[in-house]
Design an enzyme around this catalytic site. Structure first.
Site, PDB file in Angstrom:
ATOM      1  CB  CYS A  22      -0.868   0.005   1.242  1.00 28.21           C
ATOM      2  SG  CYS A  22      -1.753  -1.526   1.429  1.00 28.21           S
ATOM      3  NE  ARG A  47       3.461   1.957  -3.211  1.00 30.39           N
ATOM      4  CZ  ARG A  47       4.391   1.571  -2.366  1.00 30.39           C
ATOM      5  NH1 ARG A  47       5.560   2.147  -2.377  1.00 30.39           N
ATOM      6  NH2 ARG A  47       4.162   0.625  -1.487  1.00 30.39           N
ATOM      7  CD1 TRP A  93      -2.632  -2.719  -6.586  1.00 34.97           C
ATOM      8  CD2 TRP A  93      -1.661  -4.516  -5.699  1.00 34.97           C
ATOM      9  NE1 TRP A  93      -2.487  -3.645  -7.584  1.00 34.97           N
ATOM     10  CE2 TRP A  93      -1.897  -4.758  -7.071  1.00 34.97           C
ATOM     11  CE3 TRP A  93      -1.055  -5.527  -4.945  1.00 34.97           C
ATOM     12  CZ2 TRP A  93      -1.561  -5.950  -7.706  1.00 34.97           C
ATOM     13  CZ3 TRP A  93      -0.723  -6.717  -5.580  1.00 34.97           C
ATOM     14  CH2 TRP A  93      -0.973  -6.921  -6.939  1.00 34.97           C
ATOM     15  CG  ASN A 119       2.736  -1.179   3.153  1.00 35.97           C
ATOM     16  OD1 ASN A 119       2.283  -2.227   2.690  1.00 35.97           O
ATOM     17  ND2 ASN A 119       3.826  -0.606   2.684  1.00 35.97           N
ATOM     18  N   GLY A 120       1.226  -3.792   5.186  1.00 34.48           N
ATOM     19  CA  GLY A 120       1.878  -4.986   5.697  1.00 34.48           C
ATOM     20  C   GLY A 120       0.890  -6.040   6.134  1.00 34.48           C
ATOM     21  CD  GLU A 497      10.541 -16.616 -17.233  1.00 33.00           C
ATOM     22  OE1 GLU A 497       9.849 -17.167 -18.103  1.00 33.00           O
ATOM     23  OE2 GLU A 497      10.352 -15.438 -16.872  1.00 33.00           O
ATOM     24  CE  LYS A 501      11.242 -13.303 -18.472  1.00 31.36           C
ATOM     25  NZ  LYS A 501       9.969 -12.730 -18.086  1.00 31.36           N
ATOM     26  CD  GLU A 504       9.176 -11.451 -21.970  1.00 31.88           C
ATOM     27  OE1 GLU A 504       9.884 -11.890 -21.041  1.00 31.88           O
ATOM     28  OE2 GLU A 504       8.018 -11.066 -21.792  1.00 31.88           O
ATOM     29  CG  HIS A 520      18.636 -35.711 -30.426  1.00 31.89           C
ATOM     30  ND1 HIS A 520      19.058 -36.921 -30.932  1.00 31.89           N
ATOM     31  CD2 HIS A 520      18.731 -35.828 -29.082  1.00 31.89           C
ATOM     32  CE1 HIS A 520      19.363 -37.739 -29.947  1.00 31.89           C
ATOM     33  NE2 HIS A 520      19.174 -37.092 -28.797  1.00 31.89           N
ATOM     34  CE  LYS A 620       3.425  -7.088 -15.669  1.00 35.32           C
ATOM     35  NZ  LYS A 620       4.655  -7.886 -15.673  1.00 35.32           N
TER      36      LYS A 620
HETATM   37  C1  G6P Z   1       2.226 -11.432 -21.593  1.00 33.01           C
HETATM   38  C2  G6P Z   1       3.252 -10.886 -20.626  1.00 33.01           C
HETATM   39  C3  G6P Z   1       4.088 -12.023 -20.057  1.00 33.01           C
HETATM   40  C4  G6P Z   1       3.208 -13.056 -19.419  1.00 33.01           C
HETATM   41  C5  G6P Z   1       2.118 -13.543 -20.382  1.00 33.01           C
HETATM   42  C6  G6P Z   1       1.080 -14.332 -19.656  1.00 33.01           C
HETATM   43  O1  G6P Z   1       2.853 -11.968 -22.713  1.00 33.01           O
HETATM   44  O2  G6P Z   1       4.094  -9.975 -21.277  1.00 33.01           O
HETATM   45  O3  G6P Z   1       5.002 -11.524 -19.087  1.00 33.01           O
HETATM   46  O4  G6P Z   1       3.978 -14.140 -19.016  1.00 33.01           O
HETATM   47  O5  G6P Z   1       1.439 -12.433 -20.976  1.00 33.01           O
HETATM   48  O6  G6P Z   1       0.451 -13.438 -18.789  1.00 33.01           O
HETATM   49  P1  G6P Z   1      -0.238 -13.821 -17.430  1.00 33.01           P
HETATM   50  O7  G6P Z   1      -0.729 -12.502 -16.923  1.00 33.01           O
HETATM   51  O8  G6P Z   1      -1.376 -14.745 -17.772  1.00 33.01           O
HETATM   52  O9  G6P Z   1       0.764 -14.467 -16.565  1.00 33.01           O
END
Ligand code: G6P
Length: 625
Positions: A22, A47, A93, A119-120, A497, A501, A504, A520, A620
């Site tokens: 928060c 935030r 939040w 907050n917490g 993963e 990264k 992306e 292979h 996002k």
């Molecule tokens: C978008 C975001 C990724 C995320 C994916 C799935 O491509 O840029 O970072 O992994 O969606 O999103 P979600 O909100 O379902 O984890």
């Protein structure tokens, strides 16, 4: 399993309301407080939040106004003519629990003379609430926060500072709170216990905030409260007392940050800020979910005796990074609990006429809770009559509302498109779920993974503090047209993963393979200088991974190895560069391995001057098919 799961929502008494990210502001001084409070809250909007409120101290009582939704909803209803010179404000939040007017802060005592924001997480709020209710206090929200004004009320007759010290002694958990009282209309008291709190010293008044961003237009002279400290802030000055109640002599620091830098906690990008926040996010994620006996407590699942025993299969569904979290979880669930797991990409699952056998629990994993394909897959599974659980970071998201039960990741708002802390907290929640299932499906004695999960925040924080210099590796990767990532078992899941990264945010082509699979086909692409990132956290698999690395080296590939300190010797003669992570239990080491992979992508992207937080073509939250 019969569809016995109730919708997550206000009618579910087992849920815990947690507000750990928060925004907090406070003011005491010569000017009316409200303009600063509203502006400060606006500065904390980045935030993320889902409700807001303010309290102004007036001699006849405390004026409180709060509203669910955007700050503009609060601005629309708040009485702007109030001249009070002391007040507090809050943006909440929720990481667990509904964002309603009632649950918004500030919360007040029975007489409406004390108001508090927080907050917490107050871990012992149930016990405190029961005790306070027994002695006649009446509560009007479901939050853990509300115990604070009632505890302060219980100390009536003492100064607000003394009452705050009393409350601090009673509260358990990680929190920061501000409180005001109509009995002391010139003061705001503040207590910090692990959640951030900053004091700002101005010429015409003094300020409080959870985040320096809120203060910068007003003052650059700040004091950071330490854990366990309590401060009484008036327009005349600030008095800080330590955990023993002794007055602390603290000098102010001058902050040079621009407002924009401050909103990123001083970091150049949200992604780096969010990478660095992970140890705290992990601690929040685990908080209250492990009992004193080491058993996993997932009370949000509302499980009844026998429910977990009846889980015969798990179907994981997700997209992007969350899919990679599921691939790690599959290995944990199958290895620890011996429960068969299938993982599907949501955009495939929804169209492949999936076969779900009786006893299957469907778990949808999504940081945003809004991914269209994941939601469609959930609808399909629900229509077929299967229990559906979600792992998500966003309270009140469509996914959270659609499923039968939700486990929140509690990572706090993630702003950078490239997911980091949401991913690693997904891993932790799924590890807890795997351990809980292992407990009932494999009751025989085994070495518990729980202490190792609990040690991750400290290990991750130590590693990030020193932040290994990835130096030459960054330049090598930044100059490459293609990069390959390899690993076996859990390391393959984290390698996937890692390559995502890099792709992306640096726009460099990257692919991940199970290390044994390289020969292979893909080995044909390895030629002198091609970077290969090898993740090798398992001693048992090390000889195999070494062989695969030799295959790469024989073709001139340049190997960057990510290994625990305990296995670093294994790579000395093989790798061109070695990044070590702290030695830990192999079952959770890949969570730590995610850190250097995230930083490698980040360093390469910044070296290439990419738009790190908003990479091209990506969003996002992907709410379209
Ligand atoms: C978008 C975001 C990724 C995320 C994916 C799935 O491509 O840029 O970072 O992994 O969606 O999103 P979600 O909100 O379902 O984890």
């Amino acid at each position: 399993m019969p569809p016995q799961y109730r919708q997550a929502g206000p009618d579910n008494p087992s849920r815990k309301v947690i507000t750990h990210v928060c925004g907090i502001v406070g003011y005491a001084g010569a000017h009316p407080a409200l303009p600063f409070l509203l502006e400060g809250l606006e500065r904390l909007e980045y935030r993320g939040y889902d409700s807001a409120g303010v309290a102004l101290v007036e001699s006849e009582g405390v004026y409180v106004e709060k509203a669910a939704g955007r700050l503009s909803s609060l601005v629309a209803v708040v009485d702007k003519s109030r001249p009070a010179h002391v007040g507090i404000g809050h943006t909440r939040w929720a990481t667990h629990g509904p964002p309603t007017d009632d649950n918004a802060h500030p919360h007040t005592d029975c007489a409406g003379r004390v108001a508090a924001i927080h907050n917490g997480i107050i871990e012992n709020y149930r016990e405190l609430r029961a005790e306070l209710e027994k002695s006649g206090h009446v509560f009007s929200s479901e939050t853990d926060t509300e115990v604070i004004p009632h505890l302060l009320e219980a100390g009536e007759g003492h100064s607000l500072g003394e009452r705050a010290l009393y409350a601090r002694g009673r509260l358990e958990g990680a929190y920061a709170f501000l409180a005001v009282s109509a009995d002391e209309p010139d003061a705001v008291v503040a207590v910090r216990q692990a959640s951030p709190l900053v004091l700002g010293l101005g010429d015409t008044g003094n300020y409080l905030a959870s985040d320096i961003t809120a203060l910068l237009p007003y003052t650059r002279e700040v004091m950071i409260l330490d854990n366990g400290e309590m401060a009484v802030v008036t327009g005349r000055g600030v008095e800080i007392r330590d955990a023993a109640g002794l007055v602390v002599d603290r000098t102010a620091s001058h902050i040079e940050w621009t407002t924009e830098e401050a909103s990123r906690g001083g970091y150049p990008h949200f992604m780096l800020k969010e990478i660095m926040e992970q140890p705290d996010a992990w601690a929040d994620c685990l908080r209250g979910r492990i009992g004193a006996d080491g058993a996993v407590i997932l009370e949000e699942l509302g499980l009844r005796p026998g429910d977990l025993e009846r889980v015969l299969r798990v179907q994981l569904i997700a997209a992007g990074t969350a899919y990679h979290a599921c691939l790690m979880a599959q290995r944990w669930l199958e290895e620890w609990a011996r429960v068969p797991v299938r993982v599907d990409v949501a955009s495939e699952f929804r169209y492949q006429h999936p076969i779900l056998s009786p006893g299957t629990v469907v778990v949808a994993v999504s940081q945003s809770g809004e991914t269209a394909d994941t939601l469609a897959s959930v609808a399909l599974a629900k229509d077929a009559g299967f229990p559906v659980w979600a792992v998500t970071n966003v309270v009140g998201s469509t996914l959270a509302r659609e499923v039968h039960r939700v486990l929140y990741t509690r990572a706090g708002p993630e702003v950078s498109v490239c997911s980091t802390k949401a991913y690693t907290t997904q891993l932790l929640v799924l590890a807890l779920l795997a351990d809980a299932l292992a407990d009932v499906h494999r009751p025989e004695p085994r070495s518990s993974v729980i202490p190792h999960l609990q040690s991750l925040p400290a290990l991750g924080a130590a590693w990030l503090r020193e932040r290994r210099d990835l130096g030459a590796s960054v330049a090598r990767v930044a100059a490459a047209p293609s990069v390959f990532y390899i690993g076996r078992g859990l390391d393959y899941a984290v390698a996937l993963e890692g390559q995502l990264k890099l792709k992306e945010i640096s726009y460099i082509h990257a692919e991940a393979y199970p290390a044994g699979e390289l020969k292979h086909g893909t080995l044909a692409l390895i030629e002198p200088g091609v970077p290969v990132v090898a993740v090798a956290t398992s001693a048992a698999l090390m000889p195999k991974v070494r062989s695969n690395i030799m295959e790469v080296r024989a073709r001139g590939g340049s190997v960057l190895a990510v290994v625990p300190e305990s296995l670093a010797d294994e790579m000395q003669d093989l790798a061109d560069a070695i990044i070590t992570i702290p030695a830990t239990d192999e079952r959770v080491a890949p969570v730590l391995a995610a850190l250097p992979l995230q930083l490698l992508a980040y360093d390469v992207a910044t070296a290439l001057d990419r738009d790190v937080d908003k990479p091209r073509n990506l969003a996002k939250s992907v709410t379209v098919e």
